[in-house]
Write a protein that holds these residues in place. Structure first.
Motif, short mmCIF file in Angstrom:
data_model
loop_
_atom_site.label_atom_id
_atom_site.label_comp_id
_atom_site.label_asym_id
_atom_site.label_seq_id
_atom_site.Cartn_x
_atom_site.Cartn_y
_atom_site.Cartn_z
N CYS A 108 0.86 -1.19 0.00
CA CYS A 108 0.00 0.00 0.00
C CYS A 108 0.89 1.24 0.00
O CYS A 108 1.62 1.48 0.97
N PRO A 109 0.89 2.04 -1.05
CA PRO A 109 1.72 3.25 -1.09
C PRO A 109 1.35 4.26 -0.03
O PRO A 109 2.15 5.12 0.32
N SER A 110 0.13 4.18 0.53
CA SER A 110 -0.33 5.15 1.50
C SER A 110 0.20 4.85 2.90
O SER A 110 0.87 5.67 3.51
N CYS A 111 -0.10 3.63 3.41
CA CYS A 111 0.33 3.31 4.79
C CYS A 111 1.48 2.31 4.83
O CYS A 111 1.92 1.91 5.90
N ARG A 112 1.97 1.89 3.64
CA ARG A 112 3.13 1.02 3.50
C ARG A 112 2.91 -0.39 4.07
O ARG A 112 3.86 -1.07 4.43
N THR A 113 1.67 -0.79 4.14
CA THR A 113 1.39 -2.17 4.52
C THR A 113 1.87 -3.10 3.40
O THR A 113 1.68 -2.80 2.22
N ILE A 114 2.48 -4.21 3.78
CA ILE A 114 2.96 -5.19 2.81
C ILE A 114 2.22 -6.50 3.05
O ILE A 114 2.03 -6.91 4.21
N ARG A 115 1.82 -7.14 1.97
CA ARG A 115 1.06 -8.39 2.09
C ARG A 115 1.57 -9.39 1.06
O ARG A 115 1.77 -9.06 -0.10
N VAL A 116 1.78 -10.62 1.51
CA VAL A 116 2.18 -11.70 0.62
C VAL A 116 0.94 -12.48 0.22
O VAL A 116 0.15 -12.89 1.08
N SER A 117 0.74 -12.68 -1.06
CA SER A 117 -0.40 -13.45 -1.55
C SER A 117 0.11 -14.62 -2.39
O SER A 117 0.78 -14.40 -3.40
N TYR A 118 -0.19 -15.83 -1.93
CA TYR A 118 0.23 -17.01 -2.68
C TYR A 118 -0.82 -17.35 -3.75
O TYR A 118 -2.00 -17.06 -3.59
N ASN A 119 -0.38 -17.97 -4.80
CA ASN A 119 -1.27 -18.30 -5.91
C ASN A 119 -2.24 -19.42 -5.56
O ASN A 119 -1.93 -20.31 -4.76
N TRP A 131 6.69 -13.85 -8.12
CA TRP A 131 7.75 -14.84 -8.10
C TRP A 131 7.20 -16.24 -8.19
O TRP A 131 6.04 -16.49 -7.92
N ARG A 132 8.08 -17.11 -8.61
CA ARG A 132 7.76 -18.53 -8.64
C ARG A 132 8.51 -19.23 -7.52
O ARG A 132 9.34 -18.61 -6.84
N CYS A 133 8.22 -20.49 -7.35
CA CYS A 133 8.85 -21.24 -6.27
C CYS A 133 10.37 -21.14 -6.37
O CYS A 133 10.95 -21.34 -7.44
N GLY A 134 11.03 -20.77 -5.27
CA GLY A 134 12.49 -20.67 -5.23
C GLY A 134 12.99 -19.28 -5.52
O GLY A 134 14.16 -18.98 -5.26
N GLU A 135 12.15 -18.38 -6.03
CA GLU A 135 12.56 -17.02 -6.30
C GLU A 135 12.30 -16.13 -5.09
O GLU A 135 11.49 -16.45 -4.23
N VAL A 136 12.96 -14.98 -5.06
CA VAL A 136 12.78 -14.01 -3.98
C VAL A 136 12.18 -12.75 -4.57
O VAL A 136 12.76 -12.17 -5.50
N PRO A 137 11.02 -12.29 -4.07
CA PRO A 137 10.41 -11.08 -4.62
C PRO A 137 11.23 -9.85 -4.26
O PRO A 137 11.85 -9.78 -3.20
N ARG A 138 11.24 -8.87 -5.16
CA ARG A 138 11.96 -7.63 -4.86
C ARG A 138 11.20 -6.81 -3.85
O ARG A 138 9.98 -6.93 -3.69
N ARG A 139 11.90 -5.93 -3.17
CA ARG A 139 11.28 -5.09 -2.14
C ARG A 139 10.51 -3.95 -2.79
O ARG A 139 10.84 -3.51 -3.91
N PRO A 140 9.50 -3.40 -2.12
CA PRO A 140 8.74 -2.28 -2.68
C PRO A 140 9.63 -1.04 -2.80
O PRO A 140 10.58 -0.87 -2.04
N PHE A 141 9.31 -0.18 -3.76
CA PHE A 141 10.16 0.96 -4.05
C PHE A 141 10.25 1.94 -2.88
O PHE A 141 11.19 2.71 -2.78
N TRP A 142 9.28 1.89 -1.93
CA TRP A 142 9.32 2.82 -0.82
C TRP A 142 9.97 2.24 0.42
O TRP A 142 10.13 2.88 1.43
N SER A 143 10.31 0.93 0.39
CA SER A 143 10.77 0.28 1.60
C SER A 143 12.16 0.76 2.04
O SER A 143 12.54 0.62 3.19
N ASP A 144 12.95 1.39 1.12
CA ASP A 144 14.27 1.86 1.48
C ASP A 144 14.26 3.32 1.96
O ASP A 144 15.27 3.81 2.43
N SER A 145 13.10 3.97 1.79
CA SER A 145 13.03 5.36 2.20
C SER A 145 12.70 5.46 3.68
O SER A 145 12.12 4.57 4.27
N SER A 146 13.08 6.55 4.30
CA SER A 146 12.82 6.71 5.74
C SER A 146 11.42 7.24 5.96
O SER A 146 10.80 7.76 5.07
#
Length: 399
Positions: free
Chosen positions: A52-63, A384-399
């Motif tokens: 969520c770009p607003s409150c920066r909540t992150i959620r993992v959703s499996y297929n 991502w597929r099994c064995g891959e690592v998803p990239r971090r959100p573009f805002w996760s490195d900002s303070s």
């Protein structure tokens, strides 16, 4: 609060032992169904990362596995299907008619699912279309949606077809042309067609087509039914069921198109048992709620050995490519749009008015893409597929 028990939990806990115990008796469809349910919405199938770009909540959703027998995958499939059916609604009462195979036919159906299910669909639809077209009854060309179910509340094998039918039809045609000006012929209030007449024609048509399938070599028998390979034995079985009354049940009519869509949603994508009916899994046993219709629908709890639960669940898998929702009459796919346009014109409403009248009854959009904290739209930033690592959100490195 503990997580709700799911069919997937039962498959993960007891599925491998069940496969080993029934090594020589499990078909490809049953094995694939078990595997799909076990892996559904786990990392094994991959997934995506939402933020969520607003409150920066992150959620993992499996297929999802998208297997049509999976209790978790049918909710969205049902909503999508019902949304596509919005244009088919007519401002008339709707009727629900159920055609059930008698017990002596159930074993034959189970050993010949594709052939017998097709015969069941054909006989039920032809029965309704034929009796409705008879001037002694309705005298009209009707449309219907038919849905196959093969289970009862206790998961025993119980093949039957649910038919949802608009309460009326188009004036009949002769030699490909309409006899006179087209008209909408409405049913009598609260009454569709006589069930005894439906029952007897259904029995005759089904047994006629079943005999034809047998004569063509399209049926096979094994185990307790192996003796039916002998023509005399098969004829005796048909003679036995010809002497009993077949059950055709017409439920009371329900309201207009909005109610019909909600009602239809209960049947189109239902699987043998919903996760909500499961009660517990302990000591190798599974408990679930069921309605005992022999005691006025009283809700009871049934407890089965886990392997027996899996066995009953797998009784209801469908052959590859088999369509369990079918359309007939003026709702048949080949001419549905044209026939529905004519129906609306005869009912003195436009297609736009029909859609406007039912907009408030449309299935709600899935909330999966909304942030659970602030309600804003979530953004998918990693797949991502099994064995891959998803990239971090573009805002996760900002303070």
């Amino acid at each position: 609060m503990s997580a709700r028990l799911e069919v997937a939990d039962i498959m993960r806990r007891h599925g491998e032992a069940y496969r080993q115990a029934h090594e020589g008796h499990l078909g490809r469809v049953e094995r694939r169904t078990m595997s799909a349910i076990e892996l559904c919405r786990t990392a094994a199938l991959g997934g995506h990362l939402e933020g969520c770009p607003s409150c920066r909540t992150i959620r993992v959703s499996y297929n999802s596995c998208r297997n049509r027998h999976c209790p978790k995958c049918q909710g969205q499939a049902c909503r999508d299907w019902l949304a596509a059916r919005q244009g088919d609604l007519l401002p008339v009462p709707y009727f629900h008619v159920v055609f059930t195979l008698p017990e002596p036919m159930a074993g034959i159906a189970f050993q010949n699912k594709a052939a017998v299910y097709s015969i069941l669909f054909k006989a039920a639809a032809e029965t309704l279309l034929t009796i409705a077209a008879d001037p002694k009854h309705l005298g009209a060309e009707i449309g219907l949606v038919a849905v196959l179910h093969s289970w009862g509340q206790n998961l025993h094998y119980h093949p039957h077809v649910h038919c949802i039918v608009p309460g009326g039809g188009l004036s009949p045609t002769r030699f490909g042309r309409r006899s006179g000006a087209a008209q909408w012929i409405a049913c009598r209030p609260g009454f569709f067609l006589p069930v005894r007449v439906l029952s007897r024609l259904f029995r005759r048509l089904f047994l006629q087509d079943l005999q034809a399938a047998y004569d063509a070599g399209n049926l096979s028998f094994f185990g307790d039914l192996a003796g039916l390979m002998a023509p005399a034995a098969f004829r005796r079985r048909l003679a036995e069921v010809r002497r009993v009354e077949w059950i055709v049940y017409a439920k009371p009519p329900f309201g207009g198109p909005g109610q019909m869509l909600t009602y239809l949603g209960r049947y189109t994508h239902r699987v043998a048992i919903a996760n909500s009916r499961l009660v517990s899994m302990a000591d190798g046993r599974v408990s679930f709620r069921w309605k005992d219709y022999r005691h006025r629908g009283k809700v009871k709890v049934m407890t089965l050995d886990a392997h027996e639960f899996i066995r009953r669940f797998l009784l209801h898998t469908l052959p590859d490519g088999f369509h369990r929702i079918r359309h007939y009459g003026f709702l048949a796919n080949g001419h549905r749009a044209q026939k529905l346009e004519l129906c609306r014109r005869l009912l003195t409403i436009t297609a736009q008015e029909s859609a406007a009248d039912t907009t408030h009854d449309r299935p709600a959009a899935t909330p999966a893409s909304r942030c659970s904290w602030c309600g804003r739209q979530m953004v998918t930033f990693g797949i991502w597929r099994c064995g891959e690592v998803p990239r971090r959100p573009f805002w996760s490195d900002s303070s």
